[in-house]
Design a protein around this motif. Structure first.
Motif, mmCIF file in Angstrom:
data_model
loop_
_atom_site.group_PDB
_atom_site.id
_atom_site.type_symbol
_atom_site.label_atom_id
_atom_site.label_comp_id
_atom_site.label_asym_id
_atom_site.label_seq_id
_atom_site.Cartn_x
_atom_site.Cartn_y
_atom_site.Cartn_z
ATOM 1 N N SER A 1 20.734 0.053 0.427
ATOM 2 C CA SER A 1 21.806 1.028 -0.053
ATOM 3 C C SER A 1 21.697 1.345 -1.601
ATOM 4 O O SER A 1 21.699 2.509 -2.073
ATOM 5 C CB SER A 1 22.883 0.748 0.421
ATOM 6 N N ALA A 2 21.714 0.292 -2.328
ATOM 7 C CA ALA A 2 21.762 0.566 -3.788
ATOM 8 C C ALA A 2 20.416 1.051 -4.265
ATOM 9 O O ALA A 2 20.517 1.821 -5.241
ATOM 10 C CB ALA A 2 21.811 -0.883 -4.365
ATOM 11 N N ARG A 3 19.388 0.578 -3.756
ATOM 12 C CA ARG A 3 18.191 1.320 -4.093
ATOM 13 C C ARG A 3 18.228 2.834 -3.940
ATOM 14 O O ARG A 3 17.649 3.541 -4.633
ATOM 15 C CB ARG A 3 16.951 0.576 -3.329
ATOM 16 N N ILE A 4 18.788 3.158 -2.668
ATOM 17 C CA ILE A 4 18.767 4.595 -2.505
ATOM 18 C C ILE A 4 19.816 5.374 -3.396
ATOM 19 O O ILE A 4 19.204 6.477 -3.836
ATOM 20 C CB ILE A 4 19.150 4.768 -1.017
ATOM 21 N N ARG A 5 20.749 4.802 -3.601
ATOM 22 C CA ARG A 5 21.622 5.403 -4.503
ATOM 23 C C ARG A 5 20.990 5.490 -6.032
ATOM 24 O O ARG A 5 21.049 6.506 -6.463
ATOM 25 C CB ARG A 5 22.830 4.523 -4.685
ATOM 26 N N PHE A 6 20.173 4.522 -6.456
ATOM 27 C CA PHE A 6 19.638 4.394 -7.660
ATOM 28 C C PHE A 6 18.673 5.595 -7.866
ATOM 29 O O PHE A 6 18.424 6.611 -8.802
ATOM 30 C CB PHE A 6 18.993 3.250 -7.880
ATOM 31 N N GLN B 1 22.292 1.595 9.887
ATOM 32 C CA GLN B 1 20.731 2.374 9.902
ATOM 33 C C GLN B 1 20.889 3.722 9.776
ATOM 34 O O GLN B 1 20.124 4.442 9.254
ATOM 35 C CB GLN B 1 19.993 1.712 11.195
ATOM 36 N N ALA B 2 21.732 4.289 10.738
ATOM 37 C CA ALA B 2 21.846 5.761 10.882
ATOM 38 C C ALA B 2 22.329 6.277 9.529
ATOM 39 O O ALA B 2 21.823 7.372 9.235
ATOM 40 C CB ALA B 2 22.809 6.065 11.837
ATOM 41 N N LYS B 3 23.314 5.717 9.038
ATOM 42 C CA LYS B 3 23.888 6.116 7.699
ATOM 43 C C LYS B 3 22.668 6.086 6.605
ATOM 44 O O LYS B 3 22.615 7.103 5.808
ATOM 45 C CB LYS B 3 25.055 5.328 7.219
ATOM 46 N N LEU B 4 21.920 5.407 6.460
ATOM 47 C CA LEU B 4 20.964 5.248 5.311
ATOM 48 C C LEU B 4 19.783 6.098 5.743
ATOM 49 O O LEU B 4 19.340 6.787 4.762
ATOM 50 C CB LEU B 4 20.290 3.726 5.391
ATOM 51 N N GLU B 5 19.638 6.013 6.783
ATOM 52 C CA GLU B 5 18.490 7.232 7.219
ATOM 53 C C GLU B 5 18.846 8.549 6.810
ATOM 54 O O GLU B 5 18.140 9.539 6.256
ATOM 55 C CB GLU B 5 18.052 7.144 8.784
ATOM 56 N N ALA B 6 20.116 8.859 7.205
ATOM 57 C CA ALA B 6 20.671 10.269 6.783
ATOM 58 C C ALA B 6 20.675 10.270 5.366
ATOM 59 O O ALA B 6 20.624 11.599 4.724
ATOM 60 C CB ALA B 6 22.127 10.320 7.337
ATOM 61 N N ARG B 7 21.170 9.457 4.556
ATOM 62 C CA ARG B 7 21.167 9.560 3.192
ATOM 63 C C ARG B 7 19.756 9.747 2.556
ATOM 64 O O ARG B 7 19.505 10.426 1.634
ATOM 65 C CB ARG B 7 21.683 8.128 2.596
ATOM 66 N N ILE B 8 18.849 9.038 3.269
ATOM 67 C CA ILE B 8 17.358 9.533 2.756
ATOM 68 C C ILE B 8 16.942 10.857 3.125
ATOM 69 O O ILE B 8 16.409 11.585 2.082
ATOM 70 C CB ILE B 8 16.094 8.308 3.250
ATOM 71 N N ASN B 9 17.336 11.254 4.224
ATOM 72 C CA ASN B 9 16.851 12.688 4.667
ATOM 73 C C ASN B 9 17.558 13.838 3.738
ATOM 74 O O ASN B 9 17.091 14.599 3.337
ATOM 75 C CB ASN B 9 17.239 12.729 5.921
ATOM 76 N N GLN B 10 18.929 13.288 3.522
ATOM 77 C CA GLN B 10 19.741 14.235 2.538
ATOM 78 C C GLN B 10 19.203 14.486 1.222
ATOM 79 O O GLN B 10 19.041 15.353 0.602
ATOM 80 C CB GLN B 10 21.063 13.964 2.577
ATOM 81 N N GLY B 11 18.501 13.355 0.559
ATOM 82 C CA GLY B 11 18.038 13.060 -0.576
ATOM 83 C C GLY B 11 16.798 13.999 -0.650
ATOM 84 O O GLY B 11 16.274 14.653 -1.792
ATOM 85 N N ILE B 12 15.807 13.852 0.350
ATOM 86 C CA ILE B 12 14.756 14.860 0.602
ATOM 87 C C ILE B 12 15.220 16.232 0.340
ATOM 88 O O ILE B 12 14.277 16.950 -0.400
ATOM 89 C CB ILE B 12 13.880 14.465 1.452
ATOM 90 N N ARG B 13 16.127 16.513 1.242
ATOM 91 C CA ARG B 13 16.418 18.046 1.349
ATOM 92 C C ARG B 13 16.970 18.520 0.215
ATOM 93 O O ARG B 13 16.640 19.653 -0.232
ATOM 94 C CB ARG B 13 17.613 18.234 2.361
ATOM 95 N N SER B 14 17.921 17.794 -0.614
ATOM 96 C CA SER B 14 18.290 17.983 -1.952
ATOM 97 C C SER B 14 17.306 18.033 -2.985
ATOM 98 O O SER B 14 17.676 18.739 -4.207
ATOM 99 C CB SER B 14 19.737 17.305 -2.135
#
Length: 121
Positions: free
Chosen positions: A105-110, A44-57
């Motif tokens: 995770s796959a949806r976030i990656r896509f 959960q922490a990893k997925l949340e961090a990936r979403i946050n990183q995607g917003i920042r970038s």
């Protein structure tokens, strides 16, 4: 006689320790992880961090982030329901959560790589 009772006591302790070690060991995770099984909180922490990183970038648009966070919250609620159920989190429920986390995770990656959020590239 003393030696025999000492051996018997040692066997009793060993027999009691083996099931406890098996319970404490994490269940295997059948997704494509290089590092082995990850617990639910770490995922959960990893997925949340990936979403946050995607917003920042800028690789996630605001709408994509809102949708992904809603799916993340739904998954967190499902986990809470599973944990609150009578036997607690069963192996089948853990596998179901793992499958759903893999899908999210796959949806976030896509969404991060669909180039909708990229500005001027």
């Amino acid at each position: 006689m003393k030696k025999f009772s000492l051996v018997l006591a040692g066997l009793g302790i060993a027999a009691a320790a083996v099931p406890a070690a098996a319970i404490a060991a994490p269940a295997p995770h059948f997704a494509s992880y290089q590092g082995g099984w990850q617990n639910i909180n770490a995922r959960q922490a990893k997925l949340e961090a990936r979403i946050n990183q995607g917003i920042r970038s800028g690789s996630l648009t605001r709408a994509e982030a809102v949708r992904l966070r809603a799916q993340f919250r739904d998954l967190s609620r499902l986990e809470a329901r599973y944990r609150a159920s009578r036997p607690g989190l069963t192996l089948a429920e853990r596998r179901d959560l793992d499958r759903r986390f893999d899908a999210l995770s796959a949806r976030i990656r896509f969404e991060k790589h669909d180039r909708q959020g990229y500005h001027g590239r």
